[in-house]
Write an enzyme that holds these catalytic residues in place. Structure first.
Site, PDB file in Angstrom:
ATOM      1  N   ASP A   1       0.835  -1.205   0.000  1.00 29.92           N
ATOM      2  CA  ASP A   1       0.000   0.000   0.000  1.00 29.92           C
ATOM      3  C   ASP A   1       0.873   1.260   0.000  1.00 29.92           C
ATOM      4  OD1 ASP A   1      -2.345   1.419  -0.032  1.00 29.92           O
ATOM      5  OD2 ASP A   1      -2.862   1.075   2.070  1.00 29.92           O
TER       6      ASP A   1
ATOM      7  N   ASN B   1       1.288   3.380  -2.959  1.00 27.21           N
ATOM      8  CA  ASN B   1       1.829   3.793  -4.264  1.00 27.21           C
ATOM      9  C   ASN B   1       1.342   5.182  -4.670  1.00 27.21           C
ATOM     10  OD1 ASN B   1       2.781   1.209  -4.258  1.00 27.21           O
ATOM     11  ND2 ASN B   1       1.510   0.462  -5.948  1.00 27.21           N
TER      12      ASN B   1
ATOM     13  N   TRP C   1       3.038   7.886  -2.648  1.00 24.57           N
ATOM     14  CA  TRP C   1       4.435   8.017  -3.086  1.00 24.57           C
ATOM     15  C   TRP C   1       4.493   8.912  -4.323  1.00 24.57           C
ATOM     16  CZ3 TRP C   1       7.313   7.127  -7.430  1.00 24.57           C
ATOM     17  CH2 TRP C   1       8.701   7.003  -7.272  1.00 24.57           C
TER      18      TRP C   1
ATOM     19  N   HIS D   1       2.660   3.045  -8.997  1.00 27.44           N
ATOM     20  CA  HIS D   1       2.477   1.609  -9.263  1.00 27.44           C
ATOM     21  C   HIS D   1       3.689   1.057 -10.020  1.00 27.44           C
ATOM     22  CE1 HIS D   1      -1.469   2.132  -7.712  1.00 27.44           C
ATOM     23  NE2 HIS D   1      -2.000   2.700  -8.777  1.00 27.44           N
TER      24      HIS D   1
ATOM     25  N   SER E   1      -7.466  -5.641  -5.088  1.00 30.76           N
ATOM     26  CA  SER E   1      -8.597  -6.217  -4.350  1.00 30.76           C
ATOM     27  C   SER E   1      -9.865  -6.175  -5.202  1.00 30.76           C
ATOM     28  CB  SER E   1      -8.822  -5.436  -3.054  1.00 30.76           C
ATOM     29  OG  SER E   1      -9.317  -4.144  -3.334  1.00 30.76           O
TER      30      SER E   1
ATOM     31  N   TRP F   1     -11.641  -2.609  -8.124  1.00 31.11           N
ATOM     32  CA  TRP F   1     -12.347  -2.427  -9.408  1.00 31.11           C
ATOM     33  C   TRP F   1     -13.136  -1.113  -9.402  1.00 31.11           C
ATOM     34  CZ3 TRP F   1     -10.783  -5.111 -13.362  1.00 31.11           C
ATOM     35  CH2 TRP F   1     -10.375  -6.434 -13.221  1.00 31.11           C
TER      36      TRP F   1
ATOM     37  N   LEU G   1      11.036 -20.818  -4.370  1.00 31.77           N
ATOM     38  CA  LEU G   1      10.076 -19.887  -3.756  1.00 31.77           C
ATOM     39  C   LEU G   1       8.767 -19.965  -4.530  1.00 31.77           C
ATOM     40  CD1 LEU G   1       9.522 -17.254  -1.908  1.00 31.77           C
ATOM     41  CD2 LEU G   1      10.055 -15.984  -3.986  1.00 31.77           C
TER      42      LEU G   1
ATOM     43  N   ARG H   1      -5.246  -1.787   8.732  1.00 37.20           N
ATOM     44  CA  ARG H   1      -6.480  -2.553   8.524  1.00 37.20           C
ATOM     45  C   ARG H   1      -6.193  -3.676   7.543  1.00 37.20           C
ATOM     46  NH1 ARG H   1      -7.681   2.669   6.712  1.00 37.20           N
ATOM     47  NH2 ARG H   1      -7.200   2.969   4.519  1.00 37.20           N
TER      48      ARG H   1
ATOM     49  N   SER I   1      -8.362  -4.583   5.021  1.00 38.49           N
ATOM     50  CA  SER I   1      -8.921  -4.306   3.682  1.00 38.49           C
ATOM     51  C   SER I   1      -9.351  -5.591   2.957  1.00 38.49           C
ATOM     52  CB  SER I   1      -7.927  -3.500   2.834  1.00 38.49           C
ATOM     53  OG  SER I   1      -7.669  -2.251   3.438  1.00 38.49           O
TER      54      SER I   1
ATOM     55  N   GLU J   1       1.118 -13.278  12.377  1.00 46.63           N
ATOM     56  CA  GLU J   1       1.684 -12.112  13.051  1.00 46.63           C
ATOM     57  C   GLU J   1       1.498 -10.916  12.122  1.00 46.63           C
ATOM     58  OE1 GLU J   1       3.030 -11.880  16.101  1.00 46.63           O
ATOM     59  OE2 GLU J   1       2.517 -13.984  16.429  1.00 46.63           O
TER      60      GLU J   1
HETATM   61  C1  IPE Z   1      -5.589  -2.678  -0.161  1.00 49.18           C
HETATM   62  O1  IPE Z   1      -5.188  -1.384  -0.419  1.00 49.18           O
HETATM   63  C2  IPE Z   1      -5.564  -3.480  -1.406  1.00 49.18           C
HETATM   64  C3  IPE Z   1      -4.240  -3.731  -1.964  1.00 49.18           C
HETATM   65  C4  IPE Z   1      -3.106  -3.398  -1.425  1.00 49.18           C
HETATM   66  C5  IPE Z   1      -4.231  -4.446  -3.196  1.00 49.18           C
HETATM   67  P1  IPE Z   1      -6.256  -0.198  -0.636  1.00 49.18           P
HETATM   68  O2  IPE Z   1      -5.454   1.032  -0.758  1.00 49.18           O
HETATM   69  O3  IPE Z   1      -7.166  -0.529  -1.742  1.00 49.18           O
HETATM   70  O4  IPE Z   1      -7.068  -0.267   0.738  1.00 49.18           O
HETATM   71  P2  IPE Z   1      -7.930   0.821   1.491  1.00 49.18           P
HETATM   72  O5  IPE Z   1      -8.930   1.345   0.518  1.00 49.18           O
HETATM   73  O6  IPE Z   1      -7.003   1.890   1.953  1.00 49.18           O
HETATM   74  O7  IPE Z   1      -8.526   0.063   2.632  1.00 49.18           O
HETATM   75  C1  IPE Z   2      -1.445   0.179  -3.401  1.00 54.19           C
HETATM   76  O1  IPE Z   2      -1.266   1.550  -3.437  1.00 54.19           O
HETATM   77  C2  IPE Z   2      -1.715  -0.410  -4.767  1.00 54.19           C
HETATM   78  C3  IPE Z   2      -3.095  -0.896  -4.954  1.00 54.19           C
HETATM   79  C4  IPE Z   2      -4.020  -0.938  -4.049  1.00 54.19           C
HETATM   80  C5  IPE Z   2      -3.441  -1.371  -6.278  1.00 54.19           C
HETATM   81  P1  IPE Z   2      -2.481   2.565  -3.477  1.00 54.19           P
HETATM   82  O2  IPE Z   2      -2.819   2.807  -4.913  1.00 54.19           O
HETATM   83  O3  IPE Z   2      -3.588   2.095  -2.632  1.00 54.19           O
HETATM   84  O4  IPE Z   2      -1.803   3.853  -2.868  1.00 54.19           O
HETATM   85  P2  IPE Z   2      -2.427   4.894  -1.847  1.00 54.19           P
HETATM   86  O5  IPE Z   2      -2.987   4.113  -0.691  1.00 54.19           O
HETATM   87  O6  IPE Z   2      -3.493   5.634  -2.590  1.00 54.19           O
HETATM   88  O7  IPE Z   2      -1.282   5.765  -1.454  1.00 54.19           O
HETATM   89 MG    MG Z   3      -4.048   2.368  -0.676  1.00 52.85          MG
END
Ligand code: IPE
Ligand code: IPE
Ligand code: MG
Length: 240
Positions: free
Chosen positions: A16, A18, A21, A33, A61, A65, A127, A193, A195, A206
């Site tokens: 999480d 990206n 960043w 990404h 997730s 979508w 792996l 969380r 998610s 853990e």
């Molecule tokens: C969780 O990240 C899903 C993935 C890392 C693939 P999200 O960025 O979608 O989650 P929420 O919306 O903050 O809970």
């Molecule tokens: C995780 O990064 C990648 C995916 C859930 C696909 P995010 O895209 O959720 O990045 P933030 O949470 O908005 O920073």
């Molecule tokens: Mg996110």
């Protein structure tokens, strides 16, 4: 080599941060990404080096979508490109590649490169790299329950035996059948969380929350996580 103790068999990461960043640098979310793929590569290499047997990554997730179509398209295109590019690396490093999730929702093109990578790498032993794509924990439990109900309907003569199943028996209906439950689940970017991730399989994992954004989570951060894990005392509800 390394002097790590209690190396987890299965490390799982909720990747999480990206978007944040990218925003910090005034870039489009897609740039985060793209940079995140480098972290996937770095953590995969580190997992091989430290003797982790399963590395699983939450990449997309079911809820994702619902993001803007442009971002969904960019993510799917990135998955496709990365899988095409990494196959030779998987073969050179003994990596078995597996994608789990609601595969019907992915396009034919992406599904065919996934099938190709899974088939070609299926005998690799060093792996297992699992990518959760179009996955959600509730969806997984529901599809498992439907499979189980379908089996009872198809074999009424065996219904008493099937209904006596225990929780280990239910494991084989989940998409993670054959993969041990994660010993360690890491979530990056400071969010605390699940998610809708591995809800059933995380029963005794853990949990480790890191403030580092996923594109900055590299070998050193992975190693620090393993070191923190090695100090955890897992009791499984018992008294030690
Ligand atoms: C969780 O990240 C899903 C993935 C890392 C693939 P999200 O960025 O979608 O989650 P929420 O919306 O903050 O809970
Ligand atoms: C995780 O990064 C990648 C995916 C859930 C696909 P995010 O895209 O959720 O990045 P933030 O949470 O908005 O920073
Ligand atoms: Mg996110």
């Amino acid at each position: 080599m390394n002097a790590l103790k209690n190396v987890p068999v299965h490390v799982s990461i909720i990747m999480d941060g990206n978007g944040r960043w990218a925003r910090e640098r005034g870039l489009e979310r897609a740039a985060g990404h793209i940079e995140g793929v480098e972290s996937v590569r770095a953590c995969t290499e580190a997992a091989v080096e430290y003797g982790v047997k399963y590395l699983s990554l939450y990449a997309f997730s079911e809820e994702n979508w619902g993001r803007p179509q442009e971002e969904v398209n960019a993510l799917m295109a990135l998955m496709f490109k990365s899988m095409m590019a990494e196959l030779s690396n998987f073969m050179d490093n003994g990596i078995r590649f597996v994608v789990l999730g609601h595969r019907e929702r992915l396009g034919d093109e992406l599904n065919s490169v996934i099938n190709d990578c899974m088939e070609k790498t299926k005998e690799n032993k060093t792996l297992t790299l699992v990518i959760f794509l179009s996955y959600s924990g509730k969806w997984d439990i529901l599809q498992a329950a439907k499979k189980f109900a379908g089996e009872i309907l198809a074999h009424p003569d065996r219904s008493a035996e099937l209904l006596s199943m225990d929780t280990d028996g239910f494991d084989r209906y989940l998409v993670t059948d054959g993969i041990p439950d994660p010993d360690l689940i890491i979530r990056t970017s400071g969010e605390m969380r699940m998610s809708n991730y591995l809800l059933w399989q995380a029963a005794y994992s853990e949990l480790l929350f890191s403030d580092v954004l996923w594109p900055d989570f590299r070998k050193q951060e992975f190693l620090s996580a393993l070191q923190l894990y090695s100090k955890r005392d897992r009791r499984y509800g018992k008294v030690k």
